[in-house]
Design an enzyme around this catalytic site. Structure first.
Site, PDB file in Angstrom:
ATOM      1  N   HIS A  60       0.793  -1.117  -0.040  1.00  0.00           N
ATOM      2  CA  HIS A  60       0.024  -0.133  -0.036  1.00  0.00           C
ATOM      3  C   HIS A  60       0.809   1.399   0.027  1.00  0.00           C
ATOM      4  CE1 HIS A  60      -3.414   2.347   1.917  1.00  0.00           C
ATOM      5  NE2 HIS A  60      -2.766   3.068   1.844  1.00  0.00           N
ATOM      6  N   CYS A  92      -2.922  10.028   5.929  1.00  0.00           N
ATOM      7  CA  CYS A  92      -3.336   9.755   7.495  1.00  0.00           C
ATOM      8  C   CYS A  92      -3.616  11.127   8.149  1.00  0.00           C
ATOM      9  CB  CYS A  92      -2.264   9.020   8.171  1.00  0.00           C
ATOM     10  SG  CYS A  92      -2.390   8.961   9.770  1.00  0.00           S
TER      11      CYS A  92
END
Length: 307
Positions: free
Chosen positions: A208, A241
């Site tokens: 990822h 994030c």
């Protein structure tokens, strides 16, 4: 020369990783339209949402409602990220197909992102494993900052392998190794993929990548050369994030699929419909997204020389 795989599988994370950092909070109906566009493009694995505190991530506060609305969808695996036991309980109640338990490869990122060290997260995972099978849900693991931590710097491959080994000992084989803030380099990708192959052959890894420093597709290419066949990505390059500095978007799904198809690697995805989904996402979030193929079109698209 490396022999590339004939086919790879892609989990779309735009609905979760993509939307969690956006300023505009989409309604459940808007997310449903987004999800259906992704499914129309051929996606059979969607990371739909995350059962985290709505106070910390209000963008995903409708997690249960969204899963309920998608429950009747056929032949699509609905995944939900969970950071702790409470999140796992909520995801099980909402009938998620897969609980993706997230933990960090470093304690500093774990403390900031999850309020837990990696050791504490692994202990909690042990408790969650006792709950999920009875509910018919599979548990996968997502390992954050596996290629570098914005607080601690490089993360040794041996440390990542050690955590993955502990995860495997708990009976879990499907682990996503996440370059959370785009710190990964080709050398690191090659090293981790090789170490997984040599030391933990029973682990089924997904990689990822984030494109924070423009190396996302380079990471995909190196991973392919090392035999990785599962990836996670986000249409339009959405994502990042909220608890890590400079965490720009994910590798763009349609850009990656364009590259893979041009290499003769099957994905099961319709590139044109992916571009449509990316354009819809751009409209929904109300800003220009980073995907390149959605702007330029596939390389096979020709133009009228008189136009």
């Amino acid at each position: 020369m490396a022999r590339f795989p004939d086919r790879v599988s892609i989990t779309e994370v735009g609905l979760r990783d993509g939307l969690q950092i956006e300023k505009r909070i989409l309604s459940t109906d808007e997310k449903l339209a987004f999800a259906r566009a992704l499914i129309d493009a051929g996606h059979t694995s969607l990371e739909v949402t995350s059962f985290v505190s709505p106070a910390r991530v209000p963008q995903l506060a409708d997690a249960a409602e969204l899963l309920a609305a998608l429950r009747s969808t056929q032949n699509v695996e609905l995944k939900a990220l969970v950071p702790n036991i409470r999140g796992a309980e909520r995801a099980i109640a909402a009938e998620a197909d897969v609980l993706v338990f997230v933990l960090s490869a470093t304690d500093t990122h774990g403390a900031r992102n999850l309020n837990r060290s990696s050791h504490e997260s692994l202990a909690e995972l042990h408790d969650i494993i006792k709950m999920a099978p009875a509910a018919g849900a599979r548990i996968d693991v997502s390992l954050s900052v596996a290629f570098g931590c914005p607080f601690e710097g490089d993360v040794p491959v041996e440390k990542v392998i050690g955590i993955a080994d502990r995860i495997q000992q708990l009976g879990i084989s499907r682990v996503s190794f996440c370059d959370t803030t785009g710190m990964g380099t080709p050398r690191q990708v090659k090293a981790l993929a090789g170490a997984l192959r040599d030391k933990l052959p029973k682990i089924d890894p997904a990689f990822h990548f984030h494109n924070t420093r423009g190396l996302g597709l380079v990471g995909v290419l190196v991973a392919l050369q090392e035999g990785i066949v599962r990836f996670e990505s986000s249409v339009g390059g959405l994502g990042g994030c909220p608890f890590a500095p400079n965490a720009a978007g994910n590798v763009c799904t349609e850009d990656m699929v364009h590259m893979l198809h041009e290499m003769g690697i099957e994905t099961g995805l319709d590139l044109i419909r992916l571009i449509d989904a990316a354009r819809l996402a751009e409209q929904l979030v109300g800003r220009t997204l980073d995907g390149q193929v959605m702007k330029a079109g596939p390389r096979s698209s020709l133009h009228d020389c008189d136009g």
